[in-house]
Design a protein around this motif. Structure first.
Motif, short mmCIF file in Angstrom:
data_model
loop_
_atom_site.label_atom_id
_atom_site.label_comp_id
_atom_site.label_asym_id
_atom_site.label_seq_id
_atom_site.Cartn_x
_atom_site.Cartn_y
_atom_site.Cartn_z
N ALA A 1 -0.07 0.93 3.92
CA ALA A 1 -0.40 0.34 2.62
C ALA A 1 0.34 -0.99 2.42
O ALA A 1 -0.24 -1.97 1.95
CB ALA A 1 -0.05 1.32 1.50
N SER A 2 1.61 -1.01 2.80
CA SER A 2 2.41 -2.23 2.62
C SER A 2 1.91 -3.34 3.54
O SER A 2 1.88 -4.52 3.15
CB SER A 2 3.88 -1.92 2.91
OG SER A 2 4.38 -0.96 2.00
N VAL B 1 -3.18 4.82 -12.16
CA VAL B 1 -3.87 4.37 -10.95
C VAL B 1 -5.34 4.08 -11.25
O VAL B 1 -5.87 3.03 -10.89
CB VAL B 1 -3.77 5.43 -9.83
CG1 VAL B 1 -4.53 4.97 -8.59
CG2 VAL B 1 -2.31 5.72 -9.49
N ALA B 2 -6.00 5.03 -11.93
CA ALA B 2 -7.42 4.88 -12.21
C ALA B 2 -7.71 3.67 -13.08
O ALA B 2 -8.61 2.87 -12.79
CB ALA B 2 -7.95 6.15 -12.87
N ALA C 1 1.92 10.33 -6.94
CA ALA C 1 0.81 9.39 -6.93
C ALA C 1 1.08 8.22 -7.87
O ALA C 1 0.90 7.05 -7.52
CB ALA C 1 -0.48 10.09 -7.30
N GLY C 2 1.54 8.54 -9.08
CA GLY C 2 1.79 7.49 -10.07
C GLY C 2 3.03 6.67 -9.78
O GLY C 2 3.00 5.44 -9.88
N SER C 3 4.12 7.33 -9.40
CA SER C 3 5.36 6.59 -9.17
C SER C 3 5.24 5.68 -7.95
O SER C 3 5.71 4.54 -7.96
CB SER C 3 6.54 7.56 -9.00
OG SER C 3 6.34 8.42 -7.90
N GLY C 4 4.61 6.19 -6.87
CA GLY C 4 4.41 5.35 -5.70
C GLY C 4 3.52 4.16 -5.99
O GLY C 4 3.79 3.04 -5.54
N ALA D 1 -1.30 6.04 -3.63
CA ALA D 1 -1.61 7.09 -4.61
C ALA D 1 -2.26 8.30 -3.94
O ALA D 1 -1.99 9.44 -4.32
CB ALA D 1 -2.52 6.53 -5.70
N ALA D 2 -3.13 8.05 -2.95
CA ALA D 2 -3.79 9.16 -2.25
C ALA D 2 -2.77 10.01 -1.51
O ALA D 2 -2.83 11.25 -1.53
CB ALA D 2 -4.84 8.62 -1.28
N VAL D 3 -1.81 9.35 -0.85
CA VAL D 3 -0.75 10.09 -0.15
C VAL D 3 0.07 10.89 -1.16
O VAL D 3 0.39 12.07 -0.94
CB VAL D 3 0.15 9.13 0.65
CG1 VAL D 3 1.37 9.85 1.22
CG2 VAL D 3 -0.63 8.46 1.78
N GLY D 4 0.42 10.26 -2.27
CA GLY D 4 1.19 10.95 -3.30
C GLY D 4 0.43 12.09 -3.94
O GLY D 4 1.00 13.17 -4.20
#
Length: 341
Positions: A108-109, A53-54, A216-219, A85-88
């Motif tokens: 987000a979508s 993400v970063a 976070a990463g998978s989402g 990512a924030a939600v995850g």
């Protein structure tokens, strides 16, 4: 030229950040402890996908300023990706109710869809269809489903990373075939960036996972891949089908398993390990062969059909049905979605 300097930097940055996140997870006791519904047997830190993400959200604006990615695509990926990512990340640190996670996913979508311009006209079995608001609704559901199915499918060592890498590389090949005379900046720069960032994390996640990706990463990966799919469709309509085909392993397994569990009356939001890939991992008593199998199926079976569609040699809908049929057969054979004995 600038992209080729950024790729090794993105890889190294992702690798180093993942190492730091592993230390952070160990200090904060962010550990996935195996249970009856797990596919792993060793307690493992989670949250390493934040490195992906970063790296992507920091480098992508730079590519956009350099003219290597469109402003609208940059806003779609960074805005939607950071929210998901924030939600995850919050869910990785402490449980968030499913309804609030889903609300964040739809927001987000919706943001991504606004910047992409909705769903373009589709070519379905030789007929061009402009679905208007119905198409935009379908695109919204596609984005939400992709980010969730990516989370569902991130259950064994390396599978989510391998899927992202091979599907992006397959899509890049399809771009070159569909648009052989287009400029180097027309499409594909974000895909290369994603490959580099995922590969840096993947060194820590395969062949033996020393840290998991986390929600976070998978989402983030799921919604980013979905955004790239819709973005490509605006450039060349047949590329939508090419993307859907190369993503076939994840789409078919997750969708078949969900529908089967729904038909059995199970609460689909509860954790389980009844996906086809999880059943396969239990049969062979290992994660590595299944992850390699997913990559081989994608490259050896799905990609040729995707290339045929990109080259306008076969209708997208026809190719998708042919490509998906044996995958459905695998799900039936592996009893995806069935109650565990």
């Amino acid at each position: 030229m600038m992209l080729w300097w950024t790729l090794p930097l993105a890889f190294v940055a992702s690798f180093v950040l993942t190492a730091g996140l592993r230390s952070y997870a160990l200090r904060r006791s962010l550990i996935d402890v195996p249970n009856a519904r797990s596919s792993h047997t060793v307690p493992t830190p989670r949250g390493g996908g934040v490195a992906i993400v970063a790296v992507v959200t920091i480098v992508l604006p730079v590519l956009s300023v350099a003219g290597l990615a469109s402003i609208s695509l940059m806003y779609a990926v960074t805005g939607a990706g950071l929210l998901v990512a924030a939600v995850g990340f919050a869910d990785d640190h402490g449980h968030i109710a499913a309804r609030w996670r889903l609300l964040g996913h739809f927001l987000a979508s919706g943001w991504a869809l606004f910047w992409l311009g909705g769903l373009p006209a589709l070519t379905v079995f030789g007929t061009t269809l402009d679905l208007g608001w119905l198409g935009h609704l379908l695109a919204l559901l596609f984005l939400v489903w992709m980010l969730n199915l990516y989370n569902f499918m991130d259950g064994i060592d390396g599978i989510a990373s391998a899927e992202a890498i091979v599907t992006c590389l397959g899509a890049l090949l399809c771009y070159g075939i569909a648009m052989p005379e287009s400029g180097p900046n027309a499409l594909g720069q974000v895909e290369w960036l994603l490959v580099a960032a995922v590969a840096g994390f993947g060194c820590w996640n395969f062949p033996r996972a020393r840290i998991f990706m986390g929600d976070a990463g998978s989402g983030f990966l799921g919604i980013t891949v979905a955004i790239l799919t819709l973005n490509a469709a605006w450039v060349a309509p047949q590329l939508l089908w090419s993307w859907l085909i190369v993503l076939g392993v994840f789409i078919v397994d997750a969708t078949f398993t969900l529908l089967h569990r729904l038909l059995r009356g199970e609460a689909v939001y509860q954790a389980h390990r009844s996906h086809a890939y999880q059943a396969a991992a239990r049969r062979v008593a290992g994660h590595v062969p299944v992850t390699f199998a997913v990559a081989l199926i994608t490259l050896g079976w799905l990609l040729p059909w995707a290339i045929g569609v990109a080259a306008s040699l076969v209708d997208g809908g026809v190719a998708l049905i042919i490509a998906y049929t044996p995958l459905v057969g695998l799900c039936v054979w592996l009893r995806a979605g069935a109650a565990e004995c």
